[in-house]
Design an enzyme around this catalytic site. Structure first.
Site, mmCIF file in Angstrom:
data_model
loop_
_atom_site.group_PDB
_atom_site.id
_atom_site.type_symbol
_atom_site.label_atom_id
_atom_site.label_comp_id
_atom_site.label_asym_id
_atom_site.label_seq_id
_atom_site.Cartn_x
_atom_site.Cartn_y
_atom_site.Cartn_z
ATOM 1 N N HIS A 1 -15.366 1.384 -2.183
ATOM 2 C CA HIS A 1 -14.328 0.435 -1.773
ATOM 3 C C HIS A 1 -13.296 1.068 -0.848
ATOM 4 O O HIS A 1 -12.190 0.545 -0.699
ATOM 5 C CB HIS A 1 -13.639 -0.170 -3.000
ATOM 6 C CG HIS A 1 -14.537 -1.105 -3.779
ATOM 7 N ND1 HIS A 1 -14.197 -1.596 -5.015
ATOM 8 C CD2 HIS A 1 -15.752 -1.630 -3.471
ATOM 9 C CE1 HIS A 1 -15.181 -2.397 -5.452
ATOM 10 N NE2 HIS A 1 -16.133 -2.422 -4.536
ATOM 11 N N VAL B 1 -9.857 3.618 -5.120
ATOM 12 C CA VAL B 1 -9.392 4.066 -3.809
ATOM 13 C C VAL B 1 -8.313 5.139 -3.956
ATOM 14 O O VAL B 1 -7.748 5.588 -2.966
ATOM 15 C CB VAL B 1 -8.813 2.862 -3.007
ATOM 16 C CG1 VAL B 1 -9.890 1.797 -2.789
ATOM 17 C CG2 VAL B 1 -7.593 2.238 -3.697
ATOM 18 N N ASP B 2 -8.028 5.554 -5.199
ATOM 19 C CA ASP B 2 -6.821 6.334 -5.461
ATOM 20 C C ASP B 2 -6.911 7.818 -5.146
ATOM 21 O O ASP B 2 -5.880 8.513 -5.150
ATOM 22 C CB ASP B 2 -6.365 6.127 -6.917
ATOM 23 C CG ASP B 2 -7.442 6.476 -7.944
ATOM 24 O OD1 ASP B 2 -8.279 7.351 -7.661
ATOM 25 O OD2 ASP B 2 -7.424 5.874 -9.036
ATOM 26 N N ASN C 1 -15.900 2.168 -22.211
ATOM 27 C CA ASN C 1 -14.847 1.185 -21.940
ATOM 28 C C ASN C 1 -14.288 0.728 -23.290
ATOM 29 O O ASN C 1 -15.066 0.499 -24.210
ATOM 30 C CB ASN C 1 -15.468 -0.014 -21.194
ATOM 31 C CG ASN C 1 -14.441 -0.890 -20.504
ATOM 32 O OD1 ASN C 1 -13.443 -1.284 -21.111
ATOM 33 N ND2 ASN C 1 -14.673 -1.203 -19.238
ATOM 34 N N TYR D 1 0.826 -1.212 0.000
ATOM 35 C CA TYR D 1 0.000 0.000 0.000
ATOM 36 C C TYR D 1 0.860 1.262 0.000
ATOM 37 O O TYR D 1 0.508 2.271 -0.599
ATOM 38 C CB TYR D 1 -0.994 -0.012 1.168
ATOM 39 C CG TYR D 1 -2.244 -0.789 0.818
ATOM 40 C CD1 TYR D 1 -3.243 -0.214 0.035
ATOM 41 C CD2 TYR D 1 -2.402 -2.112 1.218
ATOM 42 C CE1 TYR D 1 -4.370 -0.931 -0.329
ATOM 43 C CE2 TYR D 1 -3.532 -2.832 0.863
ATOM 44 C CZ TYR D 1 -4.510 -2.234 0.091
ATOM 45 O OH TYR D 1 -5.623 -2.946 -0.281
ATOM 46 N N GLY E 1 -15.094 2.441 -17.237
ATOM 47 C CA GLY E 1 -13.819 1.826 -16.849
ATOM 48 C C GLY E 1 -13.929 0.785 -15.763
ATOM 49 O O GLY E 1 -13.051 0.681 -14.919
ATOM 50 N N THR E 2 -14.987 0.000 -15.810
ATOM 51 C CA THR E 2 -15.102 -1.078 -14.817
ATOM 52 C C THR E 2 -15.511 -2.371 -15.513
ATOM 53 O O THR E 2 -16.315 -2.341 -16.449
ATOM 54 C CB THR E 2 -16.103 -0.729 -13.691
ATOM 55 O OG1 THR E 2 -16.230 -1.865 -12.825
ATOM 56 C CG2 THR E 2 -17.470 -0.336 -14.233
HETATM 57 P P1 NAD Z 1 -10.634 -3.775 -13.371
HETATM 58 O O1 NAD Z 1 -9.160 -3.668 -13.360
HETATM 59 O O2 NAD Z 1 -11.268 -5.085 -13.155
HETATM 60 O O3 NAD Z 1 -11.191 -3.270 -14.785
HETATM 61 C C1 NAD Z 1 -10.730 -2.119 -15.410
HETATM 62 C C2 NAD Z 1 -11.658 -1.845 -16.592
HETATM 63 O O4 NAD Z 1 -11.240 -0.630 -17.173
HETATM 64 C C3 NAD Z 1 -11.615 -2.901 -17.701
HETATM 65 O O5 NAD Z 1 -12.938 -3.216 -18.091
HETATM 66 C C4 NAD Z 1 -10.868 -2.210 -18.828
HETATM 67 O O6 NAD Z 1 -11.310 -2.605 -20.110
HETATM 68 C C5 NAD Z 1 -11.223 -0.757 -18.571
HETATM 69 N N1 NAD Z 1 -10.267 0.217 -19.085
HETATM 70 C C6 NAD Z 1 -8.924 0.083 -19.264
HETATM 71 N N2 NAD Z 1 -8.403 1.230 -19.735
HETATM 72 C C7 NAD Z 1 -9.434 2.097 -19.835
HETATM 73 C C8 NAD Z 1 -9.531 3.449 -20.258
HETATM 74 N N3 NAD Z 1 -8.458 4.133 -20.667
HETATM 75 N N4 NAD Z 1 -10.746 4.035 -20.248
HETATM 76 C C9 NAD Z 1 -11.841 3.362 -19.830
HETATM 77 N N5 NAD Z 1 -11.810 2.093 -19.431
HETATM 78 C C10 NAD Z 1 -10.614 1.465 -19.431
HETATM 79 O O7 NAD Z 1 -11.170 -2.695 -12.362
HETATM 80 P P2 NAD Z 1 -12.544 -2.602 -11.583
HETATM 81 O O8 NAD Z 1 -13.683 -3.010 -12.446
HETATM 82 O O9 NAD Z 1 -12.533 -1.237 -11.007
HETATM 83 O O10 NAD Z 1 -12.450 -3.686 -10.417
HETATM 84 C C11 NAD Z 1 -11.273 -3.978 -9.730
HETATM 85 C C12 NAD Z 1 -11.260 -3.653 -8.251
HETATM 86 O O11 NAD Z 1 -9.966 -3.182 -7.880
HETATM 87 C C13 NAD Z 1 -12.113 -2.491 -7.872
HETATM 88 O O12 NAD Z 1 -12.386 -2.524 -6.524
HETATM 89 C C14 NAD Z 1 -11.195 -1.341 -8.148
HETATM 90 O O13 NAD Z 1 -11.594 -0.146 -7.593
HETATM 91 C C15 NAD Z 1 -9.946 -1.810 -7.521
HETATM 92 N N6 NAD Z 1 -8.805 -1.087 -8.114
HETATM 93 C C16 NAD Z 1 -8.688 0.258 -7.886
HETATM 94 C C17 NAD Z 1 -7.680 0.987 -8.485
HETATM 95 C C18 NAD Z 1 -7.615 2.476 -8.271
HETATM 96 O O14 NAD Z 1 -8.030 2.979 -7.228
HETATM 97 N N7 NAD Z 1 -7.128 3.227 -9.251
HETATM 98 C C19 NAD Z 1 -6.752 0.345 -9.301
HETATM 99 C C20 NAD Z 1 -6.887 -1.036 -9.491
HETATM 100 C C21 NAD Z 1 -7.935 -1.725 -8.905
#
Ligand code: NAD
Ligand code: ZN
Length: 251
Positions: free
Chosen positions: A120, A104-105, A218, A68, A192-193
């Site tokens: 989250h 969470v960023d 996405n 972390y 983006g999920t």
């Molecule tokens: P995920 O990693 O499962 O999915 C990411 C999604 O984003 C994918 O569907 C992908 O196709 C899409 N994507 C990639 N590049 C993109 C772009 N430029 N524009 C739009 N979409 C794009 O993430 P999730 O669905 O958020 O689930 C994973 C879990 O892990 C969640 O709880 C997430 O919040 C957490 N997580 C958080 C962070 C963060 O805080 N930045 C980073 C990694 C994971």
């Protein structure tokens, strides 16, 4: 994707609308924050699922805190992108608005989003395992790990939701209230999920059943794609500013 699709969404947004936005790791990808399932989703050969879990923390709290801490350091090097800024701008243009982020960023907050819920948790927040005390300090890097509670000396954990844990009830309650209060949601943007979690799908499909236009943004197909009224295929950092410009052309 034709311009027709994006202009349909822009047209809906441009009326005085109630808008619900769901974001996941993809919204931060263009800031240089790795997504969970994409490349860079591994750390010292551990899967995120092995570190971001109560079992992982019980096994090796120091290692989890190192992970972390490294993520916190990396986040200090990056900035919100045009997608985060477009969402913050959208909040200020429409009648009713709520953002539910799985991230969470802290990048949405840094872009100026205010009407938002972090379902989250937050990487900049900690919770004491002994007394439950909570703290949030953007930019804090703890000097000694695992960090200790200033009040009682207990071990602190990141105040994020780990695999296998329940979501925090307060943000969920506020989201439900927003979704339940009339008028109904007019546009739901799912950005983006991978929408792997049942509650994300339930929010998206529930608002659609109540009359909302369900829009996915996405570059890839997700389990929601088949249900979405419109799929905008591409990076959110490019599509969201275009959408905003079409919906609210700058005077
Ligand atoms: P995920 O990693 O499962 O999915 C990411 C999604 O984003 C994918 O569907 C992908 O196709 C899409 N994507 C990639 N590049 C993109 C772009 N430029 N524009 C739009 N979409 C794009 O993430 P999730 O669905 O958020 O689930 C994973 C879990 O892990 C969640 O709880 C997430 O919040 C957490 N997580 C958080 C962070 C963060 O805080 N930045 C980073 C990694 C994971
Ligand atoms: Zn304490």
């Amino acid at each position: 994707m034709g311009t027709g699709e994006i202009s349909r969404v822009a047209e809906r947004l441009s009326r005085d609308q109630k808008v619900f936005v769901i974001t996941g790791a993809g919204i931060s990808a263009e800031s240089g924050v790795p997504t969970f399932r994409g490349a860079g989703g591994y750390w010292r050969n551990f899967r995120a699922e092995d570190l971001a879990s109560p079992e992982g923390f019980a096994r090796d709290p120091l290692m989890v805190w190192e992970w972390y801490t490294e993520r916190r350091r990396n986040l200090l090097e990056v900035d919100p992108n045009l997608g985060h800024h477009a969402i913050a701008a959208l909040e200020r243009r429409v009648g009713a608005f709520l953002l539910a982020t799985q991230n969470v960023d802290g990048l949405h907050q840094r872009a100026g989003s205010e009407r938002m819920e972090t379902v989250h948790g937050d990487i900049w927040a900690t919770r004491c395992l002994e007394c439950g005390d909570r703290h949030r300090e953007l930019g804090l890097i703890h000097e000694s790990l695992p960090p200790r509670c200033e009040r009682c000396g207990g071990m602190l954990r990141p105040d994020v939701v780990w695999f296998g844990e329940y979501l925090p009830p307060e943000p969920l309650g506020r989201i439900d209230e927003f979704l339940r209060t009339s008028p109904g949601v007019d546009v739901t943007l799912c950005i983006g999920t991978t929408a792997m979690f049942g509650y994300i799908q339930a929010w998206a499909l529930g608002t659609q059943a109540g009359g909302a236009m369900l829009v996915e943004i996405n570059p890839d197909v997700t389990p929601l794609s088949a249900h979405a009224d419109v799929c905008l295929r591409g990076p959110s950092g490019e599509l969201l500013p275009r959408l905003m410009e079409m919906a609210f052309p700058s005077e």
